[in-house]
Design a protein around this motif. Sequence first.
Motif, short mmCIF file in Angstrom:
data_model
loop_
_atom_site.label_atom_id
_atom_site.label_comp_id
_atom_site.label_asym_id
_atom_site.label_seq_id
_atom_site.Cartn_x
_atom_site.Cartn_y
_atom_site.Cartn_z
N PHE A 35 -40.77 17.37 32.01
CA PHE A 35 -41.10 18.66 31.41
C PHE A 35 -42.61 18.80 31.25
O PHE A 35 -43.18 19.86 31.53
CB PHE A 35 -40.39 18.81 30.06
N TYR A 36 -43.28 17.75 30.82
CA TYR A 36 -44.73 17.77 30.64
C TYR A 36 -45.44 17.97 31.98
O TYR A 36 -46.32 18.83 32.10
CB TYR A 36 -45.20 16.47 29.98
N VAL A 37 -45.09 17.18 32.98
CA VAL A 37 -45.73 17.30 34.30
C VAL A 37 -45.44 18.68 34.90
O VAL A 37 -46.33 19.31 35.48
CB VAL A 37 -45.27 16.17 35.25
N LEU A 42 -47.25 24.03 36.36
CA LEU A 42 -46.95 25.46 36.31
C LEU A 42 -48.11 26.28 35.78
O LEU A 42 -48.35 27.40 36.24
CB LEU A 42 -45.70 25.69 35.46
N PHE A 43 -48.86 25.75 34.82
CA PHE A 43 -49.88 26.55 34.15
C PHE A 43 -51.31 26.33 34.66
O PHE A 43 -52.19 27.12 34.33
CB PHE A 43 -49.82 26.32 32.65
N LEU A 44 -51.55 25.32 35.46
CA LEU A 44 -52.88 25.13 36.06
C LEU A 44 -52.79 25.51 37.53
O LEU A 44 -52.62 24.66 38.41
CB LEU A 44 -53.33 23.67 35.90
N LEU A 45 -52.93 26.79 37.79
CA LEU A 45 -52.68 27.32 39.13
C LEU A 45 -53.96 27.46 39.94
O LEU A 45 -55.00 27.86 39.41
CB LEU A 45 -52.00 28.69 39.04
N PRO A 46 -53.91 27.16 41.24
CA PRO A 46 -55.06 27.39 42.12
C PRO A 46 -55.18 28.87 42.49
O PRO A 46 -54.31 29.68 42.17
CB PRO A 46 -54.72 26.55 43.35
N LEU A 58 -42.72 24.11 42.13
CA LEU A 58 -42.59 22.70 41.74
C LEU A 58 -42.61 22.54 40.22
O LEU A 58 -41.82 21.78 39.66
CB LEU A 58 -43.70 21.87 42.37
N GLY A 59 -43.50 23.24 39.55
CA GLY A 59 -43.56 23.16 38.09
C GLY A 59 -42.28 23.66 37.44
O GLY A 59 -41.76 23.05 36.51
N GLY A 60 -41.76 24.77 37.96
CA GLY A 60 -40.51 25.31 37.42
C GLY A 60 -39.34 24.37 37.63
O GLY A 60 -38.51 24.19 36.74
N VAL A 61 -39.28 23.77 38.80
CA VAL A 61 -38.19 22.83 39.10
C VAL A 61 -38.27 21.59 38.20
O VAL A 61 -37.25 21.13 37.66
CB VAL A 61 -38.19 22.44 40.59
N LEU A 62 -39.48 21.06 38.00
CA LEU A 62 -39.63 19.89 37.13
C LEU A 62 -39.27 20.22 35.68
O LEU A 62 -38.61 19.42 35.00
CB LEU A 62 -41.05 19.34 37.21
N MET A 63 -39.69 21.39 35.20
CA MET A 63 -39.33 21.78 33.84
C MET A 63 -37.82 21.99 33.71
O MET A 63 -37.23 21.59 32.70
CB MET A 63 -40.09 23.04 33.44
N LEU A 64 -37.23 22.60 34.71
CA LEU A 64 -35.78 22.80 34.71
C LEU A 64 -35.05 21.46 34.72
O LEU A 64 -34.07 21.27 33.99
CB LEU A 64 -35.36 23.66 35.90
N LEU A 65 -35.51 20.53 35.55
CA LEU A 65 -34.91 19.20 35.60
C LEU A 65 -35.01 18.50 34.24
O LEU A 65 -34.04 17.89 33.78
CB LEU A 65 -35.59 18.36 36.68
N GLY A 66 -36.17 18.58 33.60
CA GLY A 66 -36.32 18.00 32.27
C GLY A 66 -35.37 18.62 31.26
O GLY A 66 -34.74 17.92 30.46
N ALA A 67 -35.23 19.94 31.30
CA ALA A 67 -34.32 20.63 30.38
C ALA A 67 -32.86 20.24 30.65
O ALA A 67 -32.08 20.02 29.72
CB ALA A 67 -34.49 22.14 30.51
#
Length: 77
Positions: A35-37, A42-46, A58-67
């Motif tokens: 969730f942290y990664v 997700l919030f530090l976007l290029p 990728l950020g959304g998937v990692l946060m979803l996986l953590g949840a």
Amino acid sequence: DAKESWANACFGAQKKLFHNFHFLATQTGKAFFYFYVGSITLFLLPKSQFWKFTYITLGGVLMLLGAIMLTLRYCTS
């Protein structure tokens, strides 16, 4: 998240990692780490649109996986 024999084949990497960062050896710790990664990604976007889409995905998937991992840990009977 590899087989223990594979992860420890390289100088006992998994054993050392779990010894020094014990939270990664638990489901709850891994979930919060994902969730942290994911939130950092997700919030530090290029500026590039392609990489922005990739980071958001990728950020959304990692946060979803953590949840999901936390839900499976605490909300199942």
